[in-house]
Design a protein around this motif. Structure first.
Motif, PDB file in Angstrom:
ATOM      1  N   HIS A   1       5.193   7.253 -18.491  1.00  0.00           N
ATOM      2  CA  HIS A   1       4.239   6.162 -18.645  1.00  0.00           C
ATOM      3  C   HIS A   1       5.048   4.899 -18.805  1.00  0.00           C
ATOM      4  O   HIS A   1       6.186   4.939 -19.253  1.00  0.00           O
ATOM      5  CB  HIS A   1       3.413   6.335 -19.932  1.00  0.00           C
TER       6      HIS A   1
ATOM      7  N   ASP B   1       7.370   5.009 -11.105  1.00  0.00           N
ATOM      8  CA  ASP B   1       7.035   4.610  -9.742  1.00  0.00           C
ATOM      9  C   ASP B   1       5.793   5.382  -9.320  1.00  0.00           C
ATOM     10  O   ASP B   1       5.757   6.610  -9.426  1.00  0.00           O
ATOM     11  CB  ASP B   1       8.204   4.908  -8.808  1.00  0.00           C
ATOM     12  N   THR B   2       4.783   4.681  -8.864  1.00  0.00           N
ATOM     13  CA  THR B   2       3.526   5.342  -8.492  1.00  0.00           C
ATOM     14  C   THR B   2       3.549   5.879  -7.065  1.00  0.00           C
ATOM     15  O   THR B   2       2.721   6.700  -6.712  1.00  0.00           O
ATOM     16  CB  THR B   2       2.356   4.353  -8.632  1.00  0.00           C
ATOM     17  N   LYS B   3       4.507   5.436  -6.248  1.00  0.00           N
ATOM     18  CA  LYS B   3       4.536   5.852  -4.848  1.00  0.00           C
ATOM     19  C   LYS B   3       5.563   6.942  -4.562  1.00  0.00           C
ATOM     20  O   LYS B   3       5.423   7.685  -3.607  1.00  0.00           O
ATOM     21  CB  LYS B   3       4.834   4.645  -3.963  1.00  0.00           C
TER      22      LYS B   3
END
Length: 176
Positions: A51, A64-66
């Motif tokens: 988080h 990193d969300t990607k």
């Protein structure tokens, strides 16, 4: 010029520490680490992922969300010296797929470190390991340097007393 004094950009304000020693809980066990995975609530969709959180005013971790198993670390009050050492130490770890850093601007004294790991670990854990290994490496280098310095001084005192060889061409052993 308009640029502030360089040393002021590295000085921490009163009461601010360079790092925070934060205990955390993961998998029912309490760990103590300056870098940690922040546990998610039970049943979370991305259980075990990072988080975004700030451990201290000088370190921010953003997942990193990607890209899977990747995070971005923003480290304040540091420059290329630490950034490059961390990057190189991270790249020696077989669990690290990618490690790189950038300095956004020469007058901004922070760097952004991006780390991607294999699925069996997380970026915060490998960064903590890299920091520990760097501390050990620098300590070892310091000890070797001090021992060679003592040996060179001892040899120099022997030359002064007429007991030893001339040290004008003496090389210090820097085998790290």
């Amino acid at each position: 010029m308009n640029a502030p004094d360089r040393f002021e950009l590295f000085v921490l304000p009163d009461g601010v520490k360079k790092y925070a020693f934060i205990p955390f809980t993961q998998d029912g066990q309490t760990h103590a680490s300056g870098l940690a995975v922040v546990p998610q609530p039970a049943g979370a969709a991305l259980r075990g992922q990072l988080h975004q959180f700030t451990m201290s005013p000088t370190l921010t971790i953003t997942p990193d969300t990607k890209i899977p198993n990747a995070a971005t670390f923003k480290i304040e009050k540091e420059d290329h010296t630490l950034a490059n050492m961390l990057r190189m130490q991270l790249l020696e770890d077989p669990k690290v797929l990618f490690a790189g850093y950038k300095m956004p601007h020469p007058l901004d004294h922070y760097f952004i470190l991006k780390v991607q790991t294999t699925p069996d670990t997380n970026p915060a854990h490998v960064l903590g390991n890299a920091v520990t290994e760097l501390i050990q490496c620098v300590g070892s280098m310091k000890n070797k340097f001090e021992m060679d310095l003592i040996r060179a001084r001892s040899d120099a005192s022997k030359v002064d007393n007429g007991e030893g060889e001339d040290l004008s061409s003496h090389q210090v052993d820097m085998d790290f």
